[in-house]
Design a protein around this motif. Sequence first.
Motif, PDB file in Angstrom:
ATOM      1  N   TRP A 195       0.819  -1.201   0.000  1.00  0.00           N
ATOM      2  CA  TRP A 195       0.000   0.000   0.000  1.00  0.00           C
ATOM      3  C   TRP A 195       0.851   1.248   0.000  1.00  0.00           C
ATOM      4  O   TRP A 195       2.078   1.181   0.020  1.00  0.00           O
ATOM      5  CB  TRP A 195      -1.045   0.018   1.084  1.00  0.00           C
ATOM      6  N   THR A 215      -3.209   5.293  -0.206  1.00  0.00           N
ATOM      7  CA  THR A 215      -4.352   4.365  -0.196  1.00  0.00           C
ATOM      8  C   THR A 215      -4.935   4.194   1.209  1.00  0.00           C
ATOM      9  O   THR A 215      -6.100   3.832   1.343  1.00  0.00           O
ATOM     10  CB  THR A 215      -3.978   2.973  -0.752  1.00  0.00           C
ATOM     11  N   ALA A 256      -3.738  -2.144  -0.507  1.00  0.00           N
ATOM     12  CA  ALA A 256      -4.392  -2.153  -1.814  1.00  0.00           C
ATOM     13  C   ALA A 256      -4.216  -3.508  -2.484  1.00  0.00           C
ATOM     14  O   ALA A 256      -5.002  -3.883  -3.349  1.00  0.00           O
ATOM     15  CB  ALA A 256      -3.816  -1.044  -2.698  1.00  0.00           C
ATOM     16  N   CYS A 274      -8.979   5.821   0.480  1.00  0.00           N
ATOM     17  CA  CYS A 274      -7.895   6.476  -0.253  1.00  0.00           C
ATOM     18  C   CYS A 274      -7.960   7.992  -0.076  1.00  0.00           C
ATOM     19  O   CYS A 274      -8.997   8.541   0.298  1.00  0.00           O
ATOM     20  CB  CYS A 274      -7.989   6.165  -1.741  1.00  0.00           C
TER      21      CYS A 274
END
Length: 633
Positions: A388, A392, A396, A451
Amino acid sequence: MGYDELWRRSVDEPELFWAEQARLIHWETPPQRILDDSRPPFRRWFVGGTTNLCHNAIDRHLDERGDQLAIVAVSTETESTREITYRELHREVNAFAAVLVELGVGKGDRVVIYMPNIAEAVFAMLACARIGAIHSVVFGGFAAHNLALRIDDAEPVLLICADAGMRGGKVIPYKPLIDAALRETKAPPAHVLIVDRGLDPDMDRVELRDVDYNERRRRHEGANVPVTWLESNEPSYLLYTSGTTGKPKGVQRDVGGYAVALALSMTTIFDLHPGQTILCTSDVGWAVGHSYNVYGPLIGGCTAILYEGLPTAPDPGIWWRLCETYRVRTMFSSPTAIRVLKKQDASWLSRSDLSALKYIFCAGEPLDQTTYEWLSGGTGKLVVDNYWQTETGWPAVSLMPGLDLKPVRPGSPGFPTFGFRMRVIDEATGDEKAAGEKGVLVVELPLPPGCLTTIWRDDDRYVRSYFGHFKELLYSSLDWAVRDADGYLFILGRTDDVINVAGHRLGTREIEESVATLGAVAEVAVVGIGDELKGQLPAVFATLKQGVTDDPRDVAQAMERRVVELLGAVARPGCVYVVSALPKTRSGKLLRRAIQAVMEGTDPGDLSTLDDPTALEAVRRAVARGPHCGRHG
Ligand code: ATP
Ligand code: MG
């Protein structure tokens, strides 16, 4: 439902999917609309819903788990342990919020928090969240200039700090640093609220500006500060990226989307349920710390262990002992930290009772195969890589052992998480790459909840930095990736970490991985250096494990042979240097551009995120001395 089915729903029917997930948190008023994406690349989740991060993290749990531990703050620096129940956390955060209100802090005001990894840092964050103030935690230990830049950008009304941090038993006074930053900044806050741990007896105080927290807290003991309900898309906090690639970006997070994403991640990704315990070794100053030292575990009704200290002090068994004492189920750490442990005696892994521990998650950098094997072999636990970015806010790309257990493929963080529809595309044409081919990792719009919503006060930079790279409006991760035939994603490093050898594009990570398979090597960084014949050649910088006494020239040659053996002659390093340390950012990421600058004798640019200047000196000396193998230098 398993991962495949749920993920599919999350991208095919996002509004239905997220409407269901919204029930994981408390809404004071329910959202009127799940998604508004009428203005891409911006989007708004849970429009019209009002909620509050602090309420979801604390108040909501009081009836059911008031006496359960919420935070255990362990410091091997001050040799203290503080066990804090949800009820006590409620009391502390209310008192802290009352102090903030008294100092004139209100909804929408920014508060910069510059603190070590201690309980009061968590109180401060939650107190801000409670009253709708926007916190911006700056990693304690960043230099004054770094802090000043972030203050310039955030324009806080208040700065909250501690008198000092500690590292390896050494007191690092914060106050001189803060005073210097406040002299430098264009936007000094009216007040500095100091949490005094009594570590710096000589601390200077500026009359009228500096306020003692402990004294104020006594006045507000027992206070009850009502929660300020925020619209889901209002900002909750700002967090500046590490600045590995350039000027840090002020990532802005919302309220509702973030809370929902975290709540969902706790059970599905981390397999953590109310009453269970997580040890996240990050610092509250980083994205992982925000999400999994503070908000995620508390929203999920879990117990979070907060750790101040080195992974190796008083000895390299400390984290494993914490796992035993608090029956930790999920540990969350970083490859950098694990590599520090890997340099030590492996027997530390087996000296504690780890029967409660099920998972060790790692994020922040590529988890190389050797480190992965060392950790999973040594502990017998499931080691889960997850990818990530500060942007984010939550993983992710990850496996989801909370849903079903797909086999781990070492080197791969697995599959996209909910709402992330990812593509691996050609950097020039934007065309999708075939399985096994390397390209840029991008995310289709809309970005899922959690996000970033924008860059603080700079919508243009948000659009330019992340969405301005391709004809189509796509979020660019600025990382290379490859998807294998079964859909596993492999992250191959940043798009600016590429070496072009005689027309072949080699990722620095591939070369680093092959060097790391040598038993003597502790850490390795590869950069590209100019070569008249081939354009660029890989330059290898490696540190050796403690206790390795081999001649550095022999190890260097072994490294060269290993790269050729695993990647072919095209990747043959131009030179190999054995060094005593490698330059890293404060967040533990290799600062390859600093090494590159030394090699090329150019200006390394902004080095304010550099953790340990002596590491860069070590590289400088090594380069001046010449390589242990190869001809460049
Ligand atoms: P800046 O954007 O300011 O240069 P940064 O990218 O280093 O800073 P972070 O958001 O902390 O700041 O780091 C995210 C990056 O870390 C990712 O883009 C990726 O390059 C790397 N990363 C994180 N997790 C993983 C992982 N599991 N595997 C490989 N790389 C990872
Ligand atoms: Mg980044």
